[in-house]
Scaffold this motif. Structure first.
Motif, PDB file in Angstrom:
ATOM      1  N   ARG A   1       0.836  -1.211   0.000  1.00  0.00           N
ATOM      2  CA  ARG A   1       0.000   0.000   0.000  1.00  0.00           C
ATOM      3  C   ARG A   1       0.864   1.251   0.000  1.00  0.00           C
ATOM      4  O   ARG A   1       0.555   2.239  -0.668  1.00  0.00           O
ATOM      5  CB  ARG A   1      -0.900   0.013   1.241  1.00  0.00           C
ATOM      6  N   ARG A   2       1.947   1.161   0.788  1.00  0.00           N
ATOM      7  CA  ARG A   2       2.844   2.313   0.877  1.00  0.00           C
ATOM      8  C   ARG A   2       3.493   2.564  -0.487  1.00  0.00           C
ATOM      9  O   ARG A   2       3.634   3.710  -0.913  1.00  0.00           O
ATOM     10  CB  ARG A   2       3.913   2.006   1.935  1.00  0.00           C
ATOM     11  N   ASP A   3       3.870   1.460  -1.148  1.00  0.00           N
ATOM     12  CA  ASP A   3       4.471   1.598  -2.492  1.00  0.00           C
ATOM     13  C   ASP A   3       3.492   2.283  -3.443  1.00  0.00           C
ATOM     14  O   ASP A   3       3.869   3.161  -4.215  1.00  0.00           O
ATOM     15  CB  ASP A   3       4.833   0.213  -3.060  1.00  0.00           C
TER      16      ASP A   3
ATOM     17  N   LEU B   1       3.911   5.827  -5.237  1.00  0.00           N
ATOM     18  CA  LEU B   1       3.839   5.892  -6.700  1.00  0.00           C
ATOM     19  C   LEU B   1       2.845   6.974  -7.139  1.00  0.00           C
ATOM     20  O   LEU B   1       3.143   7.789  -8.023  1.00  0.00           O
ATOM     21  CB  LEU B   1       3.419   4.518  -7.244  1.00  0.00           C
ATOM     22  N   LEU B   2       1.663   6.968  -6.517  1.00  0.00           N
ATOM     23  CA  LEU B   2       0.626   7.922  -6.919  1.00  0.00           C
ATOM     24  C   LEU B   2       1.077   9.359  -6.658  1.00  0.00           C
ATOM     25  O   LEU B   2       0.940  10.235  -7.524  1.00  0.00           O
ATOM     26  CB  LEU B   2      -0.685   7.639  -6.184  1.00  0.00           C
ATOM     27  N   ALA B   3       1.655   9.592  -5.471  1.00  0.00           N
ATOM     28  CA  ALA B   3       2.068  10.956  -5.113  1.00  0.00           C
ATOM     29  C   ALA B   3       3.207  11.427  -6.026  1.00  0.00           C
ATOM     30  O   ALA B   3       3.174  12.560  -6.546  1.00  0.00           O
ATOM     31  CB  ALA B   3       2.495  10.993  -3.651  1.00  0.00           C
ATOM     32  N   ALA B   4       4.202  10.561  -6.217  1.00  0.00           N
ATOM     33  CA  ALA B   4       5.374  10.961  -7.009  1.00  0.00           C
ATOM     34  C   ALA B   4       4.989  11.198  -8.470  1.00  0.00           C
ATOM     35  O   ALA B   4       5.428  12.179  -9.091  1.00  0.00           O
ATOM     36  CB  ALA B   4       6.451   9.885  -6.919  1.00  0.00           C
ATOM     37  N   SER B   5       4.140  10.316  -9.015  1.00  0.00           N
ATOM     38  CA  SER B   5       3.771  10.487 -10.418  1.00  0.00           C
ATOM     39  C   SER B   5       2.891  11.721 -10.608  1.00  0.00           C
ATOM     40  O   SER B   5       2.984  12.408 -11.623  1.00  0.00           O
ATOM     41  CB  SER B   5       3.069   9.228 -10.951  1.00  0.00           C
TER      42      SER B   5
ATOM     43  N   ARG C   1       8.446 -21.069  -8.624  1.00  0.00           N
ATOM     44  CA  ARG C   1       7.137 -20.684  -8.078  1.00  0.00           C
ATOM     45  C   ARG C   1       7.228 -19.306  -7.456  1.00  0.00           C
ATOM     46  O   ARG C   1       7.751 -19.136  -6.369  1.00  0.00           O
ATOM     47  CB  ARG C   1       6.673 -21.705  -7.046  1.00  0.00           C
ATOM     48  N   PHE C   2       6.720 -18.359  -8.172  1.00  0.00           N
ATOM     49  CA  PHE C   2       6.616 -16.989  -7.673  1.00  0.00           C
ATOM     50  C   PHE C   2       5.188 -16.811  -7.193  1.00  0.00           C
ATOM     51  O   PHE C   2       4.258 -17.226  -7.872  1.00  0.00           O
ATOM     52  CB  PHE C   2       6.825 -16.005  -8.829  1.00  0.00           C
ATOM     53  N   ARG C   3       5.030 -16.143  -6.070  1.00  0.00           N
ATOM     54  CA  ARG C   3       3.675 -15.805  -5.668  1.00  0.00           C
ATOM     55  C   ARG C   3       3.218 -14.593  -6.467  1.00  0.00           C
ATOM     56  O   ARG C   3       4.024 -13.718  -6.780  1.00  0.00           O
ATOM     57  CB  ARG C   3       3.620 -15.493  -4.166  1.00  0.00           C
ATOM     58  N   PHE C   4       1.925 -14.561  -6.770  1.00  0.00           N
ATOM     59  CA  PHE C   4       1.367 -13.457  -7.557  1.00  0.00           C
ATOM     60  C   PHE C   4       1.695 -12.115  -6.889  1.00  0.00           C
ATOM     61  O   PHE C   4       2.114 -11.163  -7.548  1.00  0.00           O
ATOM     62  CB  PHE C   4      -0.158 -13.655  -7.670  1.00  0.00           C
ATOM     63  N   VAL C   5       1.557 -12.095  -5.559  1.00  0.00           N
ATOM     64  CA  VAL C   5       1.786 -10.839  -4.811  1.00  0.00           C
ATOM     65  C   VAL C   5       3.248 -10.399  -4.930  1.00  0.00           C
ATOM     66  O   VAL C   5       3.537  -9.201  -5.065  1.00  0.00           O
ATOM     67  CB  VAL C   5       1.407 -11.038  -3.324  1.00  0.00           C
TER      68      VAL C   5
ATOM     69  N   LEU D   1       7.219  -6.526  -7.015  1.00  0.00           N
ATOM     70  CA  LEU D   1       8.424  -6.176  -7.783  1.00  0.00           C
ATOM     71  C   LEU D   1       8.100  -5.218  -8.926  1.00  0.00           C
ATOM     72  O   LEU D   1       8.800  -4.226  -9.144  1.00  0.00           O
ATOM     73  CB  LEU D   1       9.064  -7.459  -8.352  1.00  0.00           C
ATOM     74  N   ALA D   2       7.017  -5.530  -9.654  1.00  0.00           N
ATOM     75  CA  ALA D   2       6.647  -4.676 -10.789  1.00  0.00           C
ATOM     76  C   ALA D   2       6.231  -3.290 -10.302  1.00  0.00           C
ATOM     77  O   ALA D   2       6.586  -2.272 -10.909  1.00  0.00           O
ATOM     78  CB  ALA D   2       5.518  -5.331 -11.577  1.00  0.00           C
ATOM     79  N   MET D   3       5.497  -3.271  -9.176  1.00  0.00           N
ATOM     80  CA  MET D   3       5.054  -1.988  -8.625  1.00  0.00           C
ATOM     81  C   MET D   3       6.247  -1.144  -8.198  1.00  0.00           C
ATOM     82  O   MET D   3       6.266   0.077  -8.369  1.00  0.00           O
ATOM     83  CB  MET D   3       4.129  -2.262  -7.429  1.00  0.00           C
ATOM     84  N   ARG D   4       7.274  -1.813  -7.663  1.00  0.00           N
ATOM     85  CA  ARG D   4       8.466  -1.074  -7.227  1.00  0.00           C
ATOM     86  C   ARG D   4       9.244  -0.519  -8.421  1.00  0.00           C
ATOM     87  O   ARG D   4       9.922   0.495  -8.305  1.00  0.00           O
ATOM     88  CB  ARG D   4       9.354  -1.958  -6.357  1.00  0.00           C
ATOM     89  N   LEU D   5       9.143  -1.230  -9.525  1.00  0.00           N
ATOM     90  CA  LEU D   5       9.778  -0.713 -10.749  1.00  0.00           C
ATOM     91  C   LEU D   5       9.136   0.627 -11.127  1.00  0.00           C
ATOM     92  O   LEU D   5       9.819   1.611 -11.407  1.00  0.00           O
ATOM     93  CB  LEU D   5       9.593  -1.731 -11.875  1.00  0.00           C
TER      94      LEU D   5
END
Lengths: 226, 218
Positions: free
Chosen positions: A2-4, A8-12, A61-65, A70-74
């Motif tokens: 959630r913090r990520d 993301l929303l604030a910075a963008s 086996r990667f968990r969906f979350v 990782l993608a969100m942090r990108l």
């Protein structure tokens, strides 16, 4: 997570505001909503594909979350780096020689600079996530690069069209802000392109411009295309 | 390396990798999203099932269901009346082309039974189908934001659907190669399959494109 997303929303939003100010404060304020929306739409539309791509390349086996994190942090890293450039960008936006009836003056320089900013921030964020991926799985570097590169390609495929739909983000000042639609959607640009993929094709093939091309771009064009 | 060393190596691999049990495969039929593990996440275990012919009927059923079910959302985005068309394309293309893969493979010395060949081909189409599921929201977004022109000058969302389908097929074919070339258990069974695979893929692509025309997808 959630913090990520909040970061993301604030910075963008901050970066979006700075680029919109090249046209007017109105466009800057529009971008407070549109730029975060661009990241959100892209992230949501690609979420499942990111996960499957990681499984296809890695076979682990990667968990969906985990993949979403990782993608969100990108995205978050790229947005944070761009937000750091927002003050400089805003200053440039307000002080450059604006386009007039004779010439675009420094506007193309501003566009080019922002393409450079986005490429630089994107590359740095990519490098960091390739390293972060090593913490999840001890893959060789090439496989991590393919994974994150695939995410980027997917993001470009969807994000390009999302950006096209949400445009204008910048906007030449000769276009009246109060007469321009909030989202231009599939309205043709000055070349007649109606979506991102056509725009890319038209940049490469350079089709002949329509006689009324200079009047286009507000989203209220009488003829959708020639 | 002697034949004895090879046997020891294969025995070691067999000990390490547990094939999917019947309970796991049946559980996947009840919770289809767990099939992601079967077709992508646990490639080595899937290879063990095929190589050891362990629970092959259940595996074939699970893969067929996965292929059919995961392709439905992409078909639904293409048009409510043709929900079944992508699933039909995947399963139809497979049904037409698998006999040739099996017969030519056997002719050139591959030690795969018909059920094993079918399971491998179904694993590839299940990956394709899974990727169409992943692309369904993307296609939905493109459909919502792109105009559909009858003109050749403009790129429509239907053409982008074709591009996404090609990418999904590439992912499936990639998985087939990885199963046959990288998994020790299968590589030992079908060392000469590479000779057949490339020409077979050409046939598969040709037939699939024709089938897509017949089904009205192109």
């Amino acid at each position: 997570m959630r913090r990520d997303v909040a970061t993301l929303l604030a910075a963008s939003a901050l970066y979006g505001f700075s680029i919109g100010c090249v046209h007017s404060t109105r466009f800057g304020l529009h971008n407070l909503i549109k730029f975060p929306l661009l990241f959100l739409i892209t992230g949501i539309a690609c979420a499942v594909a990111y996960h499957l791509w990681a499984l296809l390349v890695g076979g682990a086996r990667f968990r969906f979350v985990d993949v979403q994190r990782l993608a969100m942090r990108l995205y978050r890293d790229a947005a944070l780096l761009l937000a750091a450039l927002a003050p400089a960008n805003w200053f440039l936006a307000r002080t450059l020689a604006p386009p007039d009836g004779v010439s675009l003056h420094e506007y193309p320089m501003f566009l080019g600079l922002n393409v450079g900013f986005i490429a630089f921030a994107g590359t740095l964020a990519l490098v960091r996530q390739v390293r972060a991926l090593a913490r999840f799985h001890p893959w060789p570097l090439s496989r991590r690069l393919i994974t994150v590169g695939g995410w980027l390609a997917l993001s470009l495929l969807v994000g390009g069209q999302a950006a096209w739909t949400l445009r204008p983000f910048f906007g030449v000042r000769s276009i009246p802000g109060e007469k321009t639609r909030f989202f231009l959607g599939s309205a043709p640009d000055y070349r007649g392109s109606t979506n991102f993929y056509e725009a890319v094709r038209d940049v490469i093939t350079r089709p002949t411009l329509a006689p009324d091309y200079i009047q286009r771009g507000t989203g209220y064009d009488a003829a959708p295309f020639n | 390396m002697t034949a004895n060393d090879n046997n020891i190596e294969f025995a070691a691999i067999r000990e390490e990798v547990q094939p999917f049990s019947r309970q796991e495969l049946r559980g996947m039929l009840r919770a289809p999203l767990r099939m992601v593990d079967l077709v992508l996440g646990e490639r080595r275990r899937l290879a063990a099932n095929v190589a050891q012919e362990h629970r092959l009927p259940s595996l074939l059923l699970a893969l067929t269901v996965a292929t059919a079910v995961f392709a439905l959302p992409f078909g639904a985005v293409l048009g409510a009346g043709g929900v079944w068309r992508v699933a039909a394309l995947l399963l139809g293309g497979l049904a037409i082309c698998v006999p040739s893969l099996h017969v030519f493979g056997r002719y050139l010395g591959a030690g795969l039974s018909g059920a094993q060949t079918l399971a491998l081909a179904l694993a590839a189409t299940a990956v394709t189908s899974l990727f169409t599921l992943a692309f369904a929201p993307i296609l939905g977004f493109l459909r919502a934001t792109m105009r559909s022109y009858p003109s050749a000058e403009h790129i429509s969302w239907g053409e982008m659907a074709g591009v996404l389908l090609v990418v999904a097929f590439a992912a499936g074919i990639g998985q087939l190669f990885r199963l046959l070339r990288r998994e020790h258990l299968l590589r030992g069974l079908a060392p000469s399959i590479g000779l057949v695979l490339i020409p077979w893929l050409a046939l598969y692509v040709f037939i699939t494109v024709r089938l897509a025309c017949v089904l009205g997808l192109v």
